[in-house]
Design a protein around this motif. Structure first.
Motif, mmCIF file in Angstrom:
data_model
loop_
_atom_site.group_PDB
_atom_site.id
_atom_site.type_symbol
_atom_site.label_atom_id
_atom_site.label_comp_id
_atom_site.label_asym_id
_atom_site.label_seq_id
_atom_site.Cartn_x
_atom_site.Cartn_y
_atom_site.Cartn_z
ATOM 1 N N THR A 22 0.834 -1.206 0.000
ATOM 2 C CA THR A 22 0.000 0.000 0.000
ATOM 3 C C THR A 22 0.865 1.251 0.000
ATOM 4 O OG1 THR A 22 -0.143 0.132 2.427
ATOM 5 C CG2 THR A 22 -1.830 -1.178 1.295
ATOM 6 N N VAL A 23 0.373 2.269 -0.664
ATOM 7 C CA VAL A 23 0.968 3.607 -0.671
ATOM 8 C C VAL A 23 -0.157 4.577 -0.342
ATOM 9 C CG1 VAL A 23 2.174 5.347 -2.028
ATOM 10 C CG2 VAL A 23 2.648 2.926 -2.433
ATOM 11 N N THR A 24 -0.012 5.327 0.765
ATOM 12 C CA THR A 24 -1.107 6.181 1.234
ATOM 13 C C THR A 24 -0.624 7.612 1.423
ATOM 14 O OG1 THR A 24 -1.964 4.250 2.436
ATOM 15 C CG2 THR A 24 -2.943 6.397 2.944
ATOM 16 N N PRO A 25 -0.918 8.506 0.467
ATOM 17 C CA PRO A 25 -0.520 9.908 0.625
ATOM 18 C C PRO A 25 -1.310 10.591 1.740
ATOM 19 C CG PRO A 25 -1.017 9.381 -1.679
ATOM 20 C CD PRO A 25 -1.534 8.255 -0.844
ATOM 21 N N ALA A 60 -1.233 8.071 -6.165
ATOM 22 C CA ALA A 60 -1.166 9.531 -6.263
ATOM 23 C C ALA A 60 -2.307 10.110 -7.089
ATOM 24 C CB ALA A 60 0.173 9.950 -6.870
ATOM 25 N N GLY A 61 -3.031 9.252 -7.810
ATOM 26 C CA GLY A 61 -4.131 9.736 -8.649
ATOM 27 C C GLY A 61 -3.667 10.397 -9.923
ATOM 28 N N ILE A 62 -2.518 9.970 -10.452
ATOM 29 C CA ILE A 62 -1.982 10.551 -11.686
ATOM 30 C C ILE A 62 -2.502 9.764 -12.880
ATOM 31 C CG2 ILE A 62 0.109 11.058 -13.000
ATOM 32 C CD1 ILE A 62 1.587 11.349 -10.333
ATOM 33 N N GLU A 63 -3.134 10.458 -13.813
ATOM 34 C CA GLU A 63 -3.674 9.824 -15.016
ATOM 35 C C GLU A 63 -2.565 9.601 -16.050
ATOM 36 O OE1 GLU A 63 -6.805 8.819 -15.403
ATOM 37 O OE2 GLU A 63 -7.350 9.524 -13.391
ATOM 38 N N THR A 64 -2.794 8.653 -16.950
ATOM 39 C CA THR A 64 -1.826 8.367 -18.006
ATOM 40 C C THR A 64 -2.526 8.305 -19.365
ATOM 41 O OG1 THR A 64 -2.107 5.960 -17.800
ATOM 42 C CG2 THR A 64 -0.366 6.993 -16.474
ATOM 43 N N PHE A 92 4.197 14.506 -13.609
ATOM 44 C CA PHE A 92 5.221 13.612 -13.071
ATOM 45 C C PHE A 92 5.373 13.704 -11.557
ATOM 46 C CE2 PHE A 92 6.146 14.301 -17.516
ATOM 47 C CZ PHE A 92 6.224 12.985 -17.952
ATOM 48 N N GLY A 93 4.566 14.548 -10.932
ATOM 49 C CA GLY A 93 4.587 14.625 -9.478
ATOM 50 C C GLY A 93 3.268 15.129 -8.939
ATOM 51 N N LEU A 94 2.738 14.447 -7.907
ATOM 52 C CA LEU A 94 1.472 14.835 -7.299
ATOM 53 C C LEU A 94 1.297 14.050 -6.002
ATOM 54 C CD1 LEU A 94 -1.177 16.538 -7.835
ATOM 55 C CD2 LEU A 94 -2.163 14.410 -8.736
ATOM 56 N N ASN A 95 0.710 14.698 -5.003
ATOM 57 C CA ASN A 95 0.364 14.005 -3.753
ATOM 58 C C ASN A 95 1.540 13.241 -3.151
ATOM 59 O OD1 ASN A 95 -2.303 14.936 -3.729
ATOM 60 N ND2 ASN A 95 -2.994 13.249 -5.032
#
Length: 421
Positions: A139-142, A176-180, A280-283
């Motif tokens: 898990t990764v939790t910002p 992080a919720g980053i779209e691609t 390339f960077g968020l949360n």
């Protein structure tokens, strides 16, 4: 027990380990969460990476190049041969490092030696990198002030920043919720290496063929690595041939360039696809390597982009630490994303256009590609510009891609440097 660090890196490939070492040079305490390098019975990684001069400087600056260099081979020239069978065949062109004042374009480095050398550097005292062997991050939790990781074994970490170097199916990117944006090519690449009787003279050769590029890259001695792009069914068929049958077709494709082909290494097939992150960077997550961008193996851009990610992130974190800012905060990640976007976007566009021009059935497309190669062969200034841009962007480079970059980055991370500026 939870452990607190400045930065956590998820992913144990070359880009991930290089990122951990780069962040350590920027003054961050780093944990690298990755599987053990090799497990018993695991097949060796037979791929290689053609690393340009900036990437080699990074390896020097993080203390890894000395152990990697003996297993690597210099690349002093790049030959392009039109083997498309097009009506108007472009001339053969050879780009040489000496044209732009360099001794070499870069070095061809076996992936196994690259990872081993980077891990050895990370294990050295003073690297500021703690290696945490794990079968994976669960898990990764910002959060507002930190980002938390939990491994499959139940170990927990809190960090200001996570560098997601966990590949094209990145858990960190999803968290992080980053779209691609993704796309596929009706192509697959065969990766292997082989011995031959004629010297390669430190020149990499790229045959442009209707199914895609067929590229040989020097290895030490009378040996080269091979990336052979074909339609997926044909790639699988070729990879499954006996060594004798594969050798016969390989010699035919090489057109006598490297003489008689000898022993051939293990063959592996990789489907070709493309991916780019919207940012390339968020949360509190920075994307590195294939978590942020995937491109076909043309022009040796992939891992060089990943190393530029690592060096740029180190710059941004050094600035934040020196100025007393949050190294995983929005300002740091916005700066990182803004610096990486132009480089990644331009490489993806260039490689995509070139690849699609090879597999296109349209005569005007082949004509345009051929005229472009003619121009590169005939026009010195254009040719030199193309070489320089192909090696690395002409805009400001991050510290670790420069000679003496470790000192420059340490200076950048110093609060006195920023107050003087």
């Amino acid at each position: 027990m939870r452990r607190r660090v400045t930065a956590a890196v998820v992913g144990g490939g070359p880009a991930g380990i290089a990122t951990a070492l780069s962040l350590g040079r920027a003054g961050a305490d780093v944990v690298l969460a990755a599987p053990p390098h090799r497990t018993e019975g695991q097949a060796p990684d037979n791929r290689t990476a053609a690393l340009f001069a900036g990437s080699i400087e990074l390896l020097k600056n993080v203390g890894a190049w000395e152990t990697i260099a003996p297993q690597s081979a210099p690349i002093t020239g790049i030959r392009v041969i039109d083997d498309t069978g097009a009506l108007l065949r472009a001339p053969e062109v050879v780009f040489t490092a000496s044209e732009v004042g360099l001794d070499v374009f870069g070095w061809n480095v076996p992936n196994g030696a690259l990872v081993s050398g980077l891990l050895a550097a990370a294990a050295q005292p003073g690297s500021r990198v703690a290696l945490h062997a794990t079968q994976g991050v669960a898990t990764v939790t910002p959060g507002a002030e930190t980002i938390s990781l939990t491994t499959r074994e139940g170990d927990e970490f809190d960090a200001a920043l996570v560098a997601g170097a966990d590949g094209r199916n990145s858990l960190c990117r999803t968290a992080a919720g980053i779209e691609t944006r993704t796309w596929r090519y009706e192509q697959a690449a065969i990766a292997t290496s082989f011995y031959h009787t004629r010297p390669h003279r430190s020149i990499s050769t790229e045959f442009h063929r209707p199914a895609g590029p067929f590229t040989t890259v020097p290895l030490p001695g009378l040996r080269s690595s091979l990336v052979w792009v074909e339609r997926p069914d044909e790639a699988q068929r070729l990879a499954a041939l006996s060594e004798a049958d594969f050798r016969a077709i390989l010699e035919e494709r090489l057109q006598g360039l490297l003489g008689t082909v000898g022993e051939i290494g293990p063959r592996a097939v990789f489907p070709l696809s493309g991916l780019t992150a919207e940012r390339f960077g968020l949360n509190r997550v920075a994307l590195v390597g294939e978590a942020g961008h995937v491109i076909p193996p043309i022009g040796a851009q992939g891992l060089n982009l990943g190393f530029r990610d690592a060096a740029t992130l180190a710059d941004c974190v050094a600035d934040a630490l020196a100025q007393g800012r949050d190294p995983g905060g929005a300002a740091t990640l916005d700066a990182y994303s803004a610096r990486r976007k132009p480089d990644v976007s331009s490489r993806i566009t260039t490689i995509d256009v070139l690849n699609r021009s090879l597999i296109s059935d349209l005569v005007p497309v082949h004509l345009a590609r051929g005229l472009g190669i003619v121009a590169l062969k005939a026009l010195g200034p254009l040719r030199r510009f193309a070489i320089r841009e192909g090696l690395q962007p002409s805009r400001e480079l991050p510290a670790l891609l420069l000679p003496d970059g470790a000192r420059l980055l340490a200076q950048r991370a110093s609060p006195s440097h920023h107050s003087a500026a």
